[in-house]
Enzyme design. Structure first.
Site: not given
Ligand code: 5GP
Ligand code: ZN
Length: 120
Positions: A38, A93, A99-101, A106
């Site tokens: 991450d 998430n 919290g899903q972004s 994943h």
């Molecule tokens: P979510 O917020 O959807 O559960 O998790 C998305 C994750 O992707 C976050 O923990 C964020 O730090 C990670 N992330 C976002 N952009 C990138 C990227 O360009 N490269 C990597 N390795 N991780 C990323």
């Protein structure tokens, strides 16, 4: 591009990571799954396991994805062992409110520090 998965979405960050259009620090990959670090780690070890195929979230999974889920969890457990983790957390998430972004399935693998419960 020849090596793109047929489900590739140009506006999806993780599809672009799968296609190597955005670099990632990969710790595991096979024909179905990639595990990479991450970019904003929330624990000493924080990696993400994703399918090569675009799947929007865990809510989009069906019985037909049984093999894919086994591959994802197999990869997660292999990486945890490789990175020396006995105790760890696996989180996915679903939806912005949780919290899903990034809307490409994943599983977060977090470890290397004590975990509290419930998550915030
Ligand atoms: P979510 O917020 O959807 O559960 O998790 C998305 C994750 O992707 C976050 O923990 C964020 O730090 C990670 N992330 C976002 N952009 C990138 C990227 O360009 N490269 C990597 N390795 N991780 C990323
Ligand atoms: Zn995607």
């Amino acid at each position: 591009m020849a090596d793109r998965d047929p489900t590739y979405q140009a506006d999806c960050l993780f599809c672009r990571i799968v296609a190597d259009e955005i670099p990632s620090d990969r710790v595991f990959e096979d024909g179905q799954v990639i595990v990479f670090r991450d970019i904003n780690p929330r624990a000493p070890t924080h990696v993400l396991a994703i399918p090569r195929r675009h799947v929007r979230s865990a809510a989009s999974l069906t019985h037909a994805d049984g093999d894919l889920l086994a591959a994802l969890f197999g990869a997660l457990h292999w990486v945890a062992r490789e990175l020396g983790l006995d105790d760890y957390r696996i989180v996915s998430n679903v939806g912005a409110g949780a919290g899903q972004s990034v809307f490409h399935l994943h599983f977060h693998l977090l470890g290397g520090r004590p975990m509290t419960w419930p998550p915030g």
